[in-house]
Design a protein around this motif. Structure first.
Motif, short mmCIF file in Angstrom:
data_model
loop_
_atom_site.label_atom_id
_atom_site.label_comp_id
_atom_site.label_asym_id
_atom_site.label_seq_id
_atom_site.Cartn_x
_atom_site.Cartn_y
_atom_site.Cartn_z
N PHE A 1 24.42 -48.36 -63.41
CA PHE A 1 25.78 -48.21 -63.94
C PHE A 1 26.14 -46.75 -63.84
O PHE A 1 25.37 -45.88 -64.27
CB PHE A 1 25.80 -48.69 -65.40
N TYR B 1 29.25 -43.90 -64.60
CA TYR B 1 30.57 -43.34 -64.92
C TYR B 1 30.39 -41.83 -64.77
O TYR B 1 30.14 -41.11 -65.73
CB TYR B 1 31.09 -43.74 -66.30
N ARG C 1 31.46 -41.21 -74.10
CA ARG C 1 31.13 -40.28 -75.17
C ARG C 1 29.60 -40.16 -75.31
O ARG C 1 28.88 -41.15 -75.23
CB ARG C 1 31.75 -40.74 -76.50
N GLU D 1 27.81 -43.47 -77.21
CA GLU D 1 27.74 -44.38 -76.05
C GLU D 1 26.53 -43.98 -75.18
O GLU D 1 25.59 -44.74 -75.03
CB GLU D 1 29.04 -44.32 -75.24
P1 FDP Z 1 36.86 -49.04 -73.71
O1 FDP Z 1 37.73 -47.87 -73.39
O2 FDP Z 1 37.57 -50.37 -73.50
O3 FDP Z 1 36.20 -48.94 -75.07
O4 FDP Z 1 34.11 -46.80 -74.07
C1 FDP Z 1 34.77 -46.71 -72.92
C2 FDP Z 1 34.88 -47.99 -72.11
O5 FDP Z 1 35.63 -49.06 -72.64
C3 FDP Z 1 33.51 -48.59 -71.70
O6 FDP Z 1 33.06 -49.62 -72.51
C4 FDP Z 1 33.78 -49.06 -70.29
O7 FDP Z 1 32.61 -49.08 -69.50
C5 FDP Z 1 34.78 -48.07 -69.79
O8 FDP Z 1 35.47 -47.56 -70.92
C6 FDP Z 1 35.77 -48.71 -68.86
O9 FDP Z 1 36.44 -47.74 -68.18
P2 FDP Z 1 37.61 -48.03 -67.12
O10 FDP Z 1 38.84 -48.29 -67.92
O11 FDP Z 1 37.70 -46.79 -66.30
O12 FDP Z 1 37.23 -49.22 -66.31
#
Ligand code: FDP
Length: 352
Positions: free
Chosen positions: A258, A260, A274, A278
């Motif tokens: 995974f 990001y 975060r 997270e």
């Molecule tokens: P969310 O904003 O809905 O709480 O915490 C951030 C997060 O979700 C993660 O759970 C998720 O992997 C990511 O954002 C999704 O990001 P994208 O909108 O860029 O897909």
């Protein structure tokens, strides 16, 4: 098949840490119940479904279930004598326990409802939590007390509210899965010593950000996409739920990676996710399952937070793939400006 329950497992843990986890697990039962009731959740005509109509401290649209989940967590932790204070994604500053601020030995940090932008679409969401030692136990915890690297965690976990509700925990001796029995509200112990496979052909990334990625990530993903016609000489599959807890649980059960990563979409932010509630807890769980968790240039568990809501690049999962990506970051031909983008630099701004 007969399963033992969470209480039986907690009985073998350090009692104060067990008490923190017991209270967190109780909060997750309540959150699970609210999530599973969807549009009919809520009491006395007060629905807990839908948007609040306000943005939270992160600058994100807050859902009523975010607020409710945050309340469930706070209510449970306030009753736990082992917890001196806690910090939540939903609140700008930490909360000092009303009754145990000077006696509690631990701090809790949590995202009460991760992935909540998916809730209206009935997609899986989750709660992520981390337990840290209170280094100045005896004194009320200040924000500074929370600024500890993930390596110091004494426990971490998440609850996934999916077709089944699953609780994944570690206290530093491997990974345990518990499944919620919705009839008895009991957490049943369903797996022990979970290990993530080292090899995988599955990756998860939001490719709509592709043009903003750093070169090592561009290279990694383009090689996966090239499949058996490229340098990897095998085909890959991509998944993106956009709900971190669901992605991590998929990796826990069948491997995968995974990402990001840091991107230039909003240069002020060194990533989307975060660190404290997270990345760090998930990194701890990954390592406990034999997988890896990095920013690209360092282990996630070694990142020392500057602020409570700090963001960080996240690359986690099956060790062969994470090691390959780290190799791309250290390859001089990729020309990543590491020094300009260290975690404690001018380029790292506090939230949002
Ligand atoms: P969310 O904003 O809905 O709480 O915490 C951030 C997060 O979700 C993660 O759970 C998720 O992997 C990511 O954002 C999704 O990001 P994208 O909108 O860029 O897909």
């Amino acid at each position: 098949m007969n399963h033992t329950d969470l209480e039986a497992w907690l009985a073998a843990q350090q009692p104060a840490v067990a008490d923190v986890l017991r209270h967190l697990a109780q909060a997750c039962v309540k959150i699970s119940r609210a999530c599973s009731r969807g549009a009919i959740a809520g009491e006395g005509g007060q629905s807990t479904h839908g948007a609040v109509g306000e943005v939270n401290v992160q600058g994100e649209n807050q859902q009523k279930l975010d607020v409710y989940s945050d309340e469930c967590m706070a209510e449970a932790l306030a009753q736990c004598s082992a917890v001196a204070g806690w910090a939540s994604e939903e609140l700008e500053h930490p909360t000092v326990s009303p009754n145990h601020a000077t006696t509690g030995r631990y701090l809790a940090v949590f995202d009460p409802l991760d992935g909540s932008s998916n809730i209206d679409a009935n997609i899986s969401v989750g709660t992520i939590f981390s337990v840290l030692p209170h280094m100045f136990a005896g004194a009320e915890p200040t924000e500074a007390a929370f600024m500890q690297p993930g390596r110091r965690q004494v426990a971490a976990g998440y609850a996934l509210y999916g077709p089944a509700t699953v609780l994944v925990l570690s206290t530093g001796s491997g990974i345990e899965f518990f499944t919620l029995d919705p009839v008895s509200s009991n957490w049943l112990h369903t797996r022990s010593g979970v290990q993530i496979r080292t090899t995988t052909s599955e990756f998860a990334i939001n490719t709509s950000n592709q043009r903003f990625w750093e070169k090592p990530i561009q290279r990694y993903v383009s090689e996966c996409v090239a499949g058996d016609t490229g340098p990897r000489a095998r085909n890959f599959n991509m998944r993106w739920v956009a709900s971190m807890v669901a992605e991590v649980h998929r990796i826990m059960t069948r491997g995968g990676v995974f990402l990001y990563p840091r991107d230039t979409k909003e240069p002020r932010k060194p990533g989307r996710l975060r660190l404290m509630y997270e990345a760090s807890p998930m990194a701890y769980l990954m390592e406990q399952a034999g997988a890896k968790a990095v920013t690209g240039t360092m282990d996630l568990l070694d990142v020392v937070p500057d602020t409570l809501h700090q963001r960080v690049p996240v690359i986690i999962g099956s060790s062969d793939e994470v090691e390959r990506i780290v190799g791309y970051y250290t390859d001089p031909s990729e020309n990543v400006s590491h020094q300009l983008f260290r975690h404690r630099s001018l380029f790292v701004q506090p939230h949002p």
